[in-house]
Design an enzyme around this catalytic site. Structure first.
Site, PDB file in Angstrom:
ATOM      1  N   SER A 103     -42.415  22.058   9.039  1.00 17.07           N
ATOM      2  CA  SER A 103     -41.990  20.711   9.451  1.00 17.07           C
ATOM      3  C   SER A 103     -41.769  19.859   8.204  1.00 17.07           C
ATOM      4  O   SER A 103     -42.655  19.205   7.729  1.00 17.07           O
ATOM      5  CB  SER A 103     -43.040  20.090  10.355  1.00 17.07           C
ATOM      6  OG  SER A 103     -44.301  20.181   9.726  1.00 17.07           O
TER       7      SER A 103
ATOM      8  N   THR B 108     -42.602  12.254  -3.935  1.00 15.29           N
ATOM      9  CA  THR B 108     -41.511  12.661  -4.825  1.00 15.29           C
ATOM     10  C   THR B 108     -41.853  13.883  -5.638  1.00 15.29           C
ATOM     11  O   THR B 108     -42.884  13.911  -6.301  1.00 15.29           O
ATOM     12  CB  THR B 108     -41.209  11.529  -5.816  1.00 15.29           C
ATOM     13  OG1 THR B 108     -40.979  10.360  -5.070  1.00 15.29           O
ATOM     14  CG2 THR B 108     -40.002  11.867  -6.672  1.00 15.29           C
TER      15      THR B 108
ATOM     16  N   THR C 157     -37.500  13.054  -2.233  1.00  6.62           N
ATOM     17  CA  THR C 157     -38.544  12.067  -1.926  1.00  6.62           C
ATOM     18  C   THR C 157     -38.296  11.374  -0.592  1.00  6.62           C
ATOM     19  O   THR C 157     -37.167  11.341  -0.101  1.00  6.62           O
ATOM     20  CB  THR C 157     -38.567  10.968  -3.027  1.00  6.62           C
ATOM     21  OG1 THR C 157     -39.685  10.117  -2.828  1.00  6.62           O
ATOM     22  CG2 THR C 157     -37.310  10.123  -3.005  1.00  6.62           C
TER      23      THR C 157
ATOM     24  N   ARG D  12     -33.108   0.489   1.417  1.00  4.50           N
ATOM     25  CA  ARG D  12     -33.455   0.584  -0.005  1.00  4.50           C
ATOM     26  C   ARG D  12     -33.288   2.031  -0.494  1.00  4.50           C
ATOM     27  O   ARG D  12     -33.728   2.975   0.143  1.00  4.50           O
ATOM     28  CB  ARG D  12     -34.897   0.135  -0.204  1.00  4.50           C
ATOM     29  CG  ARG D  12     -35.406   0.200  -1.656  1.00  4.50           C
ATOM     30  CD  ARG D  12     -36.110   1.484  -1.969  1.00  4.50           C
ATOM     31  NE  ARG D  12     -36.763   1.456  -3.288  1.00  4.50           N
ATOM     32  CZ  ARG D  12     -37.308   2.503  -3.877  1.00  4.50           C
ATOM     33  NH1 ARG D  12     -37.296   3.670  -3.280  1.00  4.50           N
ATOM     34  NH2 ARG D  12     -37.884   2.393  -5.053  1.00  4.50           N
ATOM     35  N   VAL D  13     -32.644   2.179  -1.630  1.00  3.95           N
ATOM     36  CA  VAL D  13     -32.526   3.487  -2.270  1.00  3.95           C
ATOM     37  C   VAL D  13     -33.152   3.377  -3.651  1.00  3.95           C
ATOM     38  O   VAL D  13     -32.902   2.412  -4.372  1.00  3.95           O
ATOM     39  CB  VAL D  13     -31.043   3.917  -2.380  1.00  3.95           C
ATOM     40  CG1 VAL D  13     -30.910   5.176  -3.224  1.00  3.95           C
ATOM     41  CG2 VAL D  13     -30.454   4.141  -0.986  1.00  3.95           C
ATOM     42  N   GLY D  14     -33.951   4.355  -3.995  1.00  5.55           N
ATOM     43  CA  GLY D  14     -34.637   4.322  -5.283  1.00  5.55           C
ATOM     44  C   GLY D  14     -33.876   5.064  -6.364  1.00  5.55           C
ATOM     45  O   GLY D  14     -32.669   5.309  -6.268  1.00  5.55           O
TER      46      GLY D  14
ATOM     47  N   THR E 194     -40.547   9.828 -11.762  1.00  5.62           N
ATOM     48  CA  THR E 194     -41.285   9.499 -10.546  1.00  5.62           C
ATOM     49  C   THR E 194     -41.922   8.130 -10.740  1.00  5.62           C
ATOM     50  O   THR E 194     -42.007   7.637 -11.856  1.00  5.62           O
ATOM     51  CB  THR E 194     -42.337  10.579 -10.234  1.00  5.62           C
ATOM     52  OG1 THR E 194     -42.974  10.279  -8.987  1.00  5.62           O
ATOM     53  CG2 THR E 194     -43.388  10.667 -11.321  1.00  5.62           C
ATOM     54  N   GLY E 195     -42.353   7.539  -9.653  1.00  4.96           N
ATOM     55  CA  GLY E 195     -42.952   6.213  -9.740  1.00  4.96           C
ATOM     56  C   GLY E 195     -42.033   5.159  -9.146  1.00  4.96           C
ATOM     57  O   GLY E 195     -41.199   5.467  -8.290  1.00  4.96           O
ATOM     58  N   VAL E 196     -42.196   3.927  -9.602  1.00  9.21           N
ATOM     59  CA  VAL E 196     -41.427   2.811  -9.017  1.00  9.21           C
ATOM     60  C   VAL E 196     -39.967   2.910  -9.472  1.00  9.21           C
ATOM     61  O   VAL E 196     -39.630   2.606 -10.622  1.00  9.21           O
ATOM     62  CB  VAL E 196     -42.036   1.454  -9.425  1.00  9.21           C
ATOM     63  CG1 VAL E 196     -41.229   0.304  -8.828  1.00  9.21           C
ATOM     64  CG2 VAL E 196     -43.489   1.384  -8.962  1.00  9.21           C
ATOM     65  N   GLY E 197     -39.126   3.320  -8.543  1.00 10.52           N
ATOM     66  CA  GLY E 197     -37.745   3.652  -8.878  1.00 10.52           C
ATOM     67  C   GLY E 197     -36.964   2.517  -9.498  1.00 10.52           C
ATOM     68  O   GLY E 197     -36.116   2.737 -10.377  1.00 10.52           O
TER      69      GLY E 197
HETATM   70  C1  SD4 Z   1     -38.734   5.878  -5.460  1.00  9.62           C
HETATM   71  N1  SD4 Z   1     -39.266   7.118  -7.431  1.00  9.62           N
HETATM   72  O1  SD4 Z   1     -38.217   5.953  -4.354  1.00  9.62           O
HETATM   73  C2  SD4 Z   1     -39.413   7.102  -6.004  1.00  9.62           C
HETATM   74  C3  SD4 Z   1     -40.845   7.110  -5.535  1.00  9.62           C
HETATM   75  C4  SD4 Z   1     -41.715   8.129  -6.194  1.00  9.62           C
HETATM   76  O2  SD4 Z   1     -43.559   9.446  -6.175  1.00  9.62           O
HETATM   77  O3  SD4 Z   1     -41.413   8.654  -7.221  1.00  9.62           O
HETATM   78  N2  SD4 Z   1     -42.845   8.462  -5.643  1.00  9.62           N
HETATM   79  O4  SD4 Z   1     -38.746   4.848  -6.121  1.00  9.62           O
END
Ligand code: SD4
Length: 334
Positions: free
Chosen positions: A78, A191, A209, A219-221, A242-245
């Site tokens: 799944s 992610t 992700t 919203r698109v990262g 990875t992290g805050v896109g």
């Molecule tokens: C985002 N970079 O959508 C992605 C989130 C992410 O581990 O990396 N999470 O901003």
């Protein structure tokens, strides 16, 4: 205009030396690094990628196979389960795949289809485009024979309903390693950025992700955008983020890391330099936010760096030996 501080330059030199000696000490030449990926759960993905390489697959095949692991619960297949929805309760997926021939395919805000990475690959291979979004992406995937699946699990729905009580959007640093359930399980994945390297040094990368939890609808990262979620360049290597896109997008982060590698920085120094740039650019605005970069050079040299402690990455060698390592960070804490 930005300048690199004397202290930063010294730090980078030391980092490069340390990375080189660590590589030698780890016997890189005898048992080269062939797959790297973000976070603890990357280890299982790397194993799938390596198996694909060993079965004669290309690096592109390998990163797709690897990315499909956290996209899916291995027990019930799944995929996308556990991904937190947007603030309206819809799970939306972003993914991208790229090789060093400049071939790239991506999907953004994809709903109701589990293997976003395979949809991205189909975009690359069967359309004249590089990205499909939203309803068009879902329709394309269904036309490709992929199944329609409800991606919102009861656990994710509960978390969303809890969040609705305050509806306070605040990205949580390192949540990727702190979700409920063991790493890689249905309730613990987010992610993944993954890079594979063939015996000839050719590389490919993928990133997939469900994006930031409780993001605005639409919203698109960074993840599905070339030069942000990943970048690959022939003869140089690849990087993933990875992290805050939003913070990665502002500096076209992975394009920057790979360009730095082209100009002679080691992957480690290049990842650190990108973090330093975000810090210089954003100052207080990034307090408490996490961004991590992971890069693999054509020669198998790996580097990783983050804004804050807590970013981990998985490294797998040709023999199958694998480990999860902590990345260095710019700040001691958020
Ligand atoms: C985002 N970079 O959508 C992605 C989130 C992410 O581990 O990396 N999470 O901003």
């Amino acid at each position: 205009m930005t300048t690199i501080s004397r202290r930063g330059a010294i730090g980078m030199g030391a980092g490069a030396l340390a990375a080189a000696s660590a590589a030698r000490a780890a016997g890189l030449e005898d048992d080269p690094i062939v797959v790297v990926s973000t976070w603890d759960f990357g280890k299982a993905a790397n194993a799938a990628a390596l198996a694909r390489l060993n079965a004669g697959g290309t690096p592109l095949d390998a990163v797709e196979a690897g990315a499909r692991v956290p996209e899916a619960d291995p027990d019930n297949h799944s995929v996308g389960y556990g991904g937190y929805p947007d603030r309206d309760g819809h799970v939306t997926l972003d993914a991208i795949i790229m090789d060093e021939d400049g071939r790239v395919g991506a999907v953004a805000a994809l709903e109701d289809v589990v293997h976003a990475i395979s949809v991205a690959r189909a975009v690359m291979e069967t359309t004249p485009h590089t990205m499909l979004v939203g309803e068009g992406a879902t329709r394309f995937a269904l036309d490709q024979g992929m199944e329609r699946t409800n991606l919102l699990t009861p656990a994710a729905e509960n978390a969303w309903r809890d969040w609705l009580k305050t509806a306070d959007y605040k990205p949580i640093a390192n949540i990727e390693n702190r979700l409920p359930g063991p790493p890689g399980s249905a309730l613990n994945h987010d992610t993944i950025g993954i890079i594979a390297r063939g015996a000839d040094g050719h590389v490919a990368a993928a990133c997939t992700t469900s994006g930031m939890a409780f993001k605005m609808r639409g919203r698109v990262g960074d993840s599905p955008q070339a030069g942000c979620g990943l970048f690959v360049e022939r003869g140089v290597g690849a990087a993933v983020s990875t992290g805050v896109g939003e913070e990665v997008i502002r500096i076209a982060g992975t394009a920057r890391v790979v360009a730095s590698m082209r100009s002679g920085m080691t992957p480690q120094v290049a990842c650190r330099e990108a973090c330093e740039h975000i810090a210089r650019l954003r100052g207080e605005a990034i307090k408490g936010m996490q961004v991590g970069f992971l890069a693999l050079g054509r020669d198998g040299t790996v580097g990783a760096y983050a804004l804050m402690p807590g970013f981990t990455y998985a490294v797998t060698r040709a023999s199958g030996a694998a480990e999860v390592l902590p990345a260095g960070s710019l700040f001691a804490k958020g």
